[in-house]
Design an enzyme around this catalytic site. Structure first.
Site, PDB file in Angstrom:
ATOM      1  N   SER A  18       1.805  -7.972  10.242  1.00 10.73           N
ATOM      2  CA  SER A  18       2.142  -8.699   8.898  1.00 10.73           C
ATOM      3  C   SER A  18       0.809  -9.989   9.718  1.00 10.73           C
ATOM      4  O   SER A  18      -0.198  -9.523   9.773  1.00 10.73           O
ATOM      5  CB  SER A  18       3.564  -9.145   7.998  1.00 10.73           C
ATOM      6  N   ASP A 112       2.554  -0.154   0.299  1.00 11.30           N
ATOM      7  CA  ASP A 112       2.834  -2.098   1.079  1.00 11.30           C
ATOM      8  C   ASP A 112       2.521  -3.100   0.268  1.00 11.30           C
ATOM      9  O   ASP A 112       1.438  -2.754  -0.580  1.00 11.30           O
ATOM     10  CB  ASP A 112       1.218  -2.615   1.961  1.00 11.30           C
ATOM     11  N   HIS A 146       5.145  -2.509   3.805  1.00  8.76           N
ATOM     12  CA  HIS A 146       5.008  -3.353   4.598  1.00  8.76           C
ATOM     13  C   HIS A 146       5.444  -2.799   5.757  1.00  8.76           C
ATOM     14  O   HIS A 146       4.771  -3.685   6.960  1.00  8.76           O
ATOM     15  CB  HIS A 146       4.743  -4.812   3.930  1.00  8.76           C
TER      16      HIS A 146
END
Length: 202
Positions: A18, A112, A146
Site C-alpha cells: 500500500s 483491491d 488490498h
C-alpha cells in the site's frame, strides 16, 4: 540499513504494501544501493502529500471524497476517489521509478478496493518501458483484495481508514485471497533470491 549485522549487502531489497510500497518505490528511485523492490498493491503515485528529496519534488495526485460509495453492508468503498490519471505514465504525480537501479516486482490484487492497483501497475510498466527500461514483472491475483500479507495471516476485508476515520472495504474473497498470500510469498522469495542472492543463514 547496509551496516546492519543481518544485512548481506552491499545492496538491499525493499518490500512494501500500500502506502509502504509507494515509499519503497520512492526510496528505489532516489537512493543508492537498492537492487530489488517489491510493490504490493502500491499505486506508484504520490497520493496525499507532495514529497521532497534534495532537488526532487513530486506533487500529490489528490482525491475527491464526493466519489465515495456506500456498500450494501454500510462500509465505504473508496476505490474511485483518486483523481483521474491525466497524462498516463507521464503524469507529474507519478514516482519517477525509471530512476530505480534495480528491477521492480509488482504484486496486485484484482479486487483491491483501496485503489485500482492492477491499472496502476500497468501504468508503471508503461512508464518504465517509455524510459527504455525492461518490462517489469506483474503478478496479478483474481479475487484478491488490498492487504496481501504473509501466508496464513487472516484476511482483512475491511477496517478503519485512518485518514477518513471510517470503516472501508479492502476487497478480496477469502479463499482466493488466502491462496494468493501463499503464492505471493513464494514469488517474493524467488525474486529477492534472484536479484540479491541466497538468504544468509541465521
Amino acid at each position: 540499513m547496509t551496516q546492519h549485522s543481518l544485512i548481506k549487502g552491499p545492496h538491499i531489497g525493499l518490500l512494501g504494501i500500500s502506502l509502504g510500497a509507494d515509499i519503497c518505490l520512492c526510496m528505489a528511485s532516489f537512493l543508492k544501493n537498492v537492487s530489488a523492490t517489491v510493490s504490493i498493491n502500491g499505486s506508484g503515485f504520490i497520493t496525499n502529500k507532495a514529497i521532497y528529496y534534495k532537488e526532487n519534488s513530486v506533487p500529490q495526485l489528490g482525491h475527491d471524497l464526493r466519489r465515495v460509495k456506500v456498500a450494501f453492508s454500510g462500509l465505504l468503498d473508496i476505490v474511485d476517489i483518486r483523481n483521474d490519471i491525466v497524462g498516463g505514465c507521464e503524469n507529474p504525480c507519478m514516482i519517477p521509478i525509471e530512476k530505480a537501479q534495480g528491477p521492480i516486482l509488482f504484486i496486485v490484487g484484482q479486487d483491491d478496493h483501496n485503489w485500482r492497483s492492477e491499472v496502476y501497475a500497468q501504468i508503471a510498466s508503461e512508464r518504465l518501458q517509455a524510459h527504455g527500461k525492461e518490462k517489469p514483472q506483474i503478478i496479478s491475483y483474481p479475487g484478491t483484495g488490498h492487504y496481501i500479507e504473509p501466508p496464513y495471516f487472516p484476511m482483512c476485508p475491511a477496517s478503519l481508514h485512518t485518514l477518513l476515520d471510517k470503516p472501508v472495504i479492502w476487497g478480496g474473497e477469502p479463499r482466493a485471497h488466502s491462496k494468493a498470500q501463499v503464492d505471493a510469498w513464494k514469488q517474493i522469495l524467488t525474486f529477492f533470491t534472484k536479484h540479491l542472492g541466497p538468504f544468509p543463514k541465521l
